[in-house]
Design a protein around this motif. Structure first.
Motif, PDB file in Angstrom:
ATOM      1  N   GLN A 192       0.825  -1.197   0.000  1.00  0.00           N
ATOM      2  CA  GLN A 192       0.000   0.000   0.000  1.00  0.00           C
ATOM      3  C   GLN A 192       0.867   1.257   0.000  1.00  0.00           C
ATOM      4  OE1 GLN A 192      -3.428  -0.010  -0.415  1.00  0.00           O
ATOM      5  NE2 GLN A 192      -2.923   2.135  -0.844  1.00  0.00           N
ATOM      6  N   ARG A 193       1.972   1.198   0.737  1.00  0.00           N
ATOM      7  CA  ARG A 193       2.906   2.337   0.756  1.00  0.00           C
ATOM      8  C   ARG A 193       3.471   2.584  -0.636  1.00  0.00           C
ATOM      9  NH1 ARG A 193       8.429   2.689   4.505  1.00  0.00           N
ATOM     10  NH2 ARG A 193       9.385   4.435   3.414  1.00  0.00           N
ATOM     11  N   CYS A 194       3.815   1.507  -1.336  1.00  0.00           N
ATOM     12  CA  CYS A 194       4.317   1.641  -2.712  1.00  0.00           C
ATOM     13  C   CYS A 194       3.259   2.294  -3.610  1.00  0.00           C
ATOM     14  CB  CYS A 194       4.691   0.274  -3.281  1.00  0.00           C
ATOM     15  SG  CYS A 194       6.176  -0.457  -2.579  1.00  0.00           S
TER      16      CYS A 194
ATOM     17  N   GLN B  19       8.739  -0.908  -7.710  1.00  0.00           N
ATOM     18  CA  GLN B  19       9.112  -1.587  -6.468  1.00  0.00           C
ATOM     19  C   GLN B  19       8.051  -2.608  -6.083  1.00  0.00           C
ATOM     20  OE1 GLN B  19       9.777   1.036  -3.126  1.00  0.00           O
ATOM     21  NE2 GLN B  19      10.368  -0.620  -1.760  1.00  0.00           N
ATOM     22  N   ALA B  20       6.786  -2.237  -6.237  1.00  0.00           N
ATOM     23  CA  ALA B  20       5.685  -3.153  -5.917  1.00  0.00           C
ATOM     24  C   ALA B  20       5.712  -4.378  -6.829  1.00  0.00           C
ATOM     25  CB  ALA B  20       4.340  -2.430  -6.030  1.00  0.00           C
ATOM     26  N   VAL B  21       5.994  -4.146  -8.122  1.00  0.00           N
ATOM     27  CA  VAL B  21       6.088  -5.256  -9.083  1.00  0.00           C
ATOM     28  C   VAL B  21       7.209  -6.203  -8.674  1.00  0.00           C
ATOM     29  CG1 VAL B  21       6.799  -5.842 -11.443  1.00  0.00           C
ATOM     30  CG2 VAL B  21       5.055  -4.095 -11.062  1.00  0.00           C
ATOM     31  N   GLY B  22       8.358  -5.640  -8.287  1.00  0.00           N
ATOM     32  CA  GLY B  22       9.484  -6.471  -7.870  1.00  0.00           C
ATOM     33  C   GLY B  22       9.154  -7.340  -6.668  1.00  0.00           C
ATOM     34  N   ILE B  23       8.543  -6.739  -5.652  1.00  0.00           N
ATOM     35  CA  ILE B  23       8.167  -7.494  -4.447  1.00  0.00           C
ATOM     36  C   ILE B  23       7.124  -8.544  -4.797  1.00  0.00           C
ATOM     37  CG2 ILE B  23       7.125  -7.351  -2.153  1.00  0.00           C
ATOM     38  CD1 ILE B  23       8.206  -4.475  -1.967  1.00  0.00           C
TER      39      ILE B  23
END
Length: 272
Positions: free
Chosen positions: A121-123, A131-135
């Protein structure tokens, strides 16, 4: 124990300055956390977590951070939060890989999952979609992969980014194929479906008949669609196996010459 509950050690704001002194009584703070009747258990856990962070004991810091529950604010900008959240994400990824890739019978701590959900949610709030895609890819969270891409203000660019990661960093075929299937669905649902990248996915998914169906549809279309046919043919020639190329040519009714030519024009261009 009531003395510790008084004023001093259980004030998280002072831990970073007086952690060395508080570390002398951290065992007593742990006792407070273990006492389920103690009203400030989460606060005790947060203080213990910060002390262990300063002691360099990051596993213990994460353990007590999980116990701090809502008191751990992942949106706070500090080295402590960044370290604990990074540790949480690493542990979550490790457990998700065991669960999804290896089929291990493990139960992921819901508190760990909550921290990762907050990080996603922070991303999103900070528009850090890559960054969200990577995680999401590392943790096999295909739902979050889709959410990150669809929330982006440049969906095609993020789709290409995810495709690049999938093809270069995801070693396990079953995982890579699952990601490619998600991406194909997203490419299909674009206002203008991206057939070129869809076919790139289908090459890696080894689905020649689907490529045939797409080419057959596009070849009788507009000038732009014909240009897309050219691009797809070149991609098939460059990326696919000879068997895949043969299947596509057969599906399109193209007869092959007996001699094998290395000229790019010889493979699929006859259909044009």
């Amino acid at each position: 124990s009531s003395g510790i509950n008084a004023e001093w050690p259980l004030r998280p704001g002072i831990v970073h300055e007086f952690w060395a002194e508080i570390s002398d009584v951290v065992d007593k703070i742990e006792i407070l956390y273990e006492d389920e009747s103690f009203e400030e258990r989460e606060l005790s856990a947060l203080v213990a977590s910060k002390v262990y962070y300063h002691l360099g004991a990051y596993d213990e810091a994460l353990h007590y951070a999980l116990g701090a529950a809502s008191l751990l604010d992942v949106n706070q900008s500090s080295e402590y939060v960044d370290t604990v959240v990074a540790r949480a994400i690493d542990q979550y990824i490790t457990q998700r890989i065991k669960l999804c890739d290896d089929g291990s019978d493990i139960t992921i701590d819901t508190r760990l999952e909550l921290i990762v959900e907050k990080m996603f949610q922070r991303c999103f709030d900070d528009a850090k979609y890559k960054q969200a895609v990577g995680i999401a890819l590392e943790s096999r969270r295909y739902d979050m992969l889709e959410s990150a891409i669809m929330k982006s203000d440049d969906i095609p660019s993020l789709l290409s980014y995810a495709l690049g990661i999938a093809m270069t960093l995801l070693q396990k075929r079953t995982v890579r194929n699952t990601v490619l299937q998600v991406l194909v669905r997203l490419y299909t649902n674009l206002s203008e479906p991206d057939y070129t990248n869809m076919c790139q996915c289908y090459i890696y998914l080894n689905e020649p008949q689907t490529v045939v169906n797409i080419l057959s549809k596009l070849i009788s279309g507009s000038e732009d669609e014909l240009l897309m046919v050219f691009q797809i043919c070149f991609d098939v020639y460059e990326s696919a196996t000879q068997h895949f190329i043969d299947e596509v040519m057969e599906g399109l009714g193209i007869k092959q010459k007996k001699e094998k030519s290395t000229d790019c024009d010889s493979a699929l261009i006859p259909l044009l």
